[in-house]
Design an enzyme around this catalytic site. Structure first.
Site, mmCIF file in Angstrom:
data_model
loop_
_atom_site.group_PDB
_atom_site.id
_atom_site.type_symbol
_atom_site.label_atom_id
_atom_site.label_comp_id
_atom_site.label_asym_id
_atom_site.label_seq_id
_atom_site.Cartn_x
_atom_site.Cartn_y
_atom_site.Cartn_z
ATOM 1 N N ASP A 17 31.671 36.314 45.044
ATOM 2 C CA ASP A 17 30.597 37.287 45.260
ATOM 3 C C ASP A 17 31.051 38.702 44.890
ATOM 4 O OD1 ASP A 17 28.674 35.506 46.141
ATOM 5 O OD2 ASP A 17 29.157 35.736 48.261
ATOM 6 N N GLU B 295 29.845 32.840 39.249
ATOM 7 C CA GLU B 295 30.380 31.575 38.719
ATOM 8 C C GLU B 295 31.597 31.821 37.829
ATOM 9 O OE1 GLU B 295 29.533 29.038 40.186
ATOM 10 O OE2 GLU B 295 27.623 29.664 41.048
#
Ligand SMILES: [Zn+2]
Length: 684
Positions: free
Chosen positions: A586, A523
């Site tokens: 990621d 995030e």
């Protein structure tokens, strides 16, 4: 609460849980099925870690955990989601059974909403009668003015017609709320479904017209008339789709930011009666508006004039029944299920009513259900421990930014300022949303669902002209997901995801950093991905990178795009451009979580556990989070529409770029995951 249809959607960890995953195995006991530790029996040790780390860690688990007939996918997210569903079921049953429910209390709203979904006798007896009034309104449309007032009314009710309309933050002045519109009014999930001329594309369109025909028949039409209406609406929607953007094109935050005055927009789209729409929405004196796809709106405007009022009435009827079928009788539910769940997700069997009722109630009354949920299941110590991890991971991110060789000092300085200004929201909102204007009645499920949509729509409209409320949440506390919101520069982790297998206060740090740590890093990295890097620390879309930094950065992204373009499932290639934001998140997430773990281990050394070093356990926990079986139909749809890569590549992709992973598992040249140094993308 749904995200407003403005330029950029928030960046989530996974696709919305309601779409991706659902509930329990009929007979499983979810608390036993959650792996919070390493279980070697789940591994497939015939696979070398360096050939396919996803299979190595998860191979036997994947074989032993087939997808239940009611599901499209089955994996880690489902197991934790299942546990939540059972907890919510308990809460809702209790709310429904509460005697002398005072009108307006959370228990009354939740209990009545839930009870009406559970009452199959009433739903079947009512048939389509709850939407009869609305059908009569559509039928009374006589001219273009009444077409637009009815269309706007349906938009308010949550029916997807013509285009999307909402109020949200202005991407370039993030302190201001503004009206916005984006493409909508099409039934199929993406543009490509209308234009794909492969056999599969044609098969899906055939099923679509069969589905439409059945729905029109349910509205009382003869099979012949229903068939004609189905053909007509497919032609109309295809015309809209040709002018729509693809999901990859919609990622360009500049292309979808087009500010216009209302007068300009009215001049450019004369077929749309904007004044009637704004009046119906209850908006006065709107001066400017953000238009995500001007060409699409021009097409709507042209078609509004070129198709007859009767054609448009047919279109509105279809969309009303598409959006309400799942909230009516068993017959309509089955028609809906056979098209959506079977065709696009390969699901074999409908979920039991109680699970559908829990999901629908939680989705409709998010924070009301959330209050009852956190009262019962939230632990304050979790919140504090996660906060410490977030701070450690932010500190690592800063270290990595400072050590970058490709970024100029001025860009670094601002990047760190942006990190310092990120707002962290954990578990549940400090201030709960006020639901007092929402009335849940005892008349019909579908009418309550429409009331919720209208309540949400009005809630958004009321923001216009007021300061942005930065305390708002876009996910309910029970959600098993997380997000970054670029216009607010905030990261949000609902209580739902702060539990095993993501986070567990009783296990070692290495595993927590590999699981929730990588999620936190993911995030944070969204703040700097292909979209996030275009927003400043206050959430304004503004260039703060130097040109040379941007050029360097985009050449690195290109490496990742090429890497993912080469991954495929059943000969369908992953779309590197559609998934670049998530793949960057990621890769960045696992990289900075690893660095945070290494710092932590210096202070609190950990030894071998179960024969694995802390570094190995970190990567194993990461691969465990993404374990998932997926039905082929669901995988195909996701590759077309989901900005997240398939779970296996969310493991193989980032780890193939990490020298730290090569070292932990002794990955050698010649092994399938091995990429030579020159091809390893190291961004952060
Ligand atoms: Zn994400």
């Amino acid at each position: 609460m749904k995200k407003l249809p403005l330029a950029v959607a928030h960046c989530t960890l996974i696709l919305g849980m309601m779409l991706t995953a659902s509930s329990c195995h009929q007979n499983s006991t979810p608390s036993n099925s959650i792996d919070n530790e390493i279980n070697r029996a789940d591994f497939d040790t015939t696979v070398l870690p360096g050939n396919n780390f996803f299979e190595y860690v998860n191979g036997t688990w994947l074989k032993n955990n087939p997808i239940p007939p009611t599901e499209a996918v089955w994996g880690s997210f489902n197991t934790v989601y299942d546990q939540n569903i059972l907890r919510l079921y308990g809460i809702m049953k209790e709310a429904a059974a509460t005697k002398d429910k005072k009108e307006g209390r959370a228990e009354q709203k939740v209990g009545d909403y839930f009870s009406l979904i559970m009452d199959s006798n009433k739903l079947n007896k009512d048939g389509i009668s709850p939407i009869k009034d609305e059908l009569a309104r559509i039928n009374s449309v006589t001219d273009k003015k009444s077409l637009w007032s009815e269309s706007a009314r349906l938009m308010k009710m949550g029916v997807n017609v013509m285009f999307h309309f909402g109020v949200g933050q202005d991407d370039k002045i993030s302190s201001k709320e503004i009206c916005g519109t984006s493409q909508g009014g099409m039934t199929l999930p993406a543009k490509d479904y209308y234009t794909d001329n492969s056999d599969r594309g044609k098969m899906i369109r055939n099923k679509f017209t069969e589905y439409e025909t059945l729905l029109f028949e349910q509205l009382g039409e003869t099979p012949e008339a229903a068939g004609k209406d189905a053909d007509k609406t497919l032609i109309m929607e295809t015309e809209l789709a040709v002018s729509a953007m693809s999901p990859s094109e919609e990622r360009d935050v500049h292309a979808v930011y087009n500010k216009m005055t209302m007068r300009q927009l009215q001049d450019e789209t004369p077929g749309i009666n904007w004044q009637t729409c704004l009046d119906t929405f209850g908006l006065k004196s709107v001066d400017s508006i953000l238009v995500a796809q001007p060409d699409f709106l021009k097409k709507v405007s042209d078609l509004a004039n070129s198709y007859s009022t009767d054609d448009w009435k047919t279109y509105l009827r279809l969309h009303l029944i598409v959006s309400t079928a799942g909230k009516l009788s068993d017959t309509l539910n089955s028609i809906s299920f056979n098209f959506w769940d079977k065709t696009f997700r390969g699901i074999k069997q409908m979920k039991p009513r109680w699970k559908r009722a829990v999901e629908a109630t939680s989705g409709a009354l998010g924070e009301l259900v959330g209050q009852l949920y956190v009262d019962k299941y939230f632990s304050a110590s979790t919140k504090e421990k996660v906060r410490v991890m977030v701070n450690n991971i932010i500190a690592s991110y800063k270290d990595r930014i400072n050590n970058l060789t490709w970024m100029n000092p001025e860009t670094k300085k601002y990047a760190i300022e942006k990190l310092d200004k990120i707002t962290l929201k954990l578990c549940y909102p400090d201030k709960w949303r006020d639901y007092s204007a929402l009335h849940i009645k005892n008349d019909a499920y579908v009418l309550n669902a429409i009331r919720v949509n209208e309540f949400n729509f009005n809630y958004d409209m009321n923001k216009l002209g007021k300061p942005v409320d930065r305390s708002e949440w876009e996910m309910s506390p029970q959600t098993v997901n997380a997000y970054y919101e670029p216009t607010r520069n905030e990261i949000v982790f609902p209580a739902g995801i702060l539990q095993p297998p993501f986070f567990d206060t009783t296990r070692d740090d290495a595993m927590n950093y590999g699981a929730i740590g990588a999620v936190i890093g993911h995030e944070l990295t969204h703040g700097f991905d292909d979209q996030g890097n275009q927003y400043d620390a206050e959430g304004n879309m503004r260039k703060w990178w130097t040109n040379s930094d941007s050029a360097h950065y985009f050449s690195k992204l290109k490496m990742v795009i090429n890497q993912f373009d080469n991954y495929e499932i059943d000969s369908v290639h992953v779309k590197g451009d559609l998934t670049i934001g998530e793949n960057t998140a990621d890769l960045g997430g696992i990289t900075i979580a690893y660095q945070a773990l290494e710092k932590d281990l210096k202070q609190h050394p950990e030894g071998m556990v179960d024969g694995f070093t802390p570094e190995q356990r970190f990567f194993i926990a990461f691969a465990q989070v993404w374990r998932q079986n997926t039905r082929p139909a669901a995988a195909r749809m996701r590759i077309k529409t989901d900005p997240h890569s398939p779970p296996m590549f969310r493991v193989l992709g980032p780890l193939s770029n990490m020298t730290e992973f090569y070292n932990a598992f002794n990955v050698k040249p010649g092994e399938a995951m091995y990429r030579p140094d020159s091809l390893r993308a190291v961004i952060w």
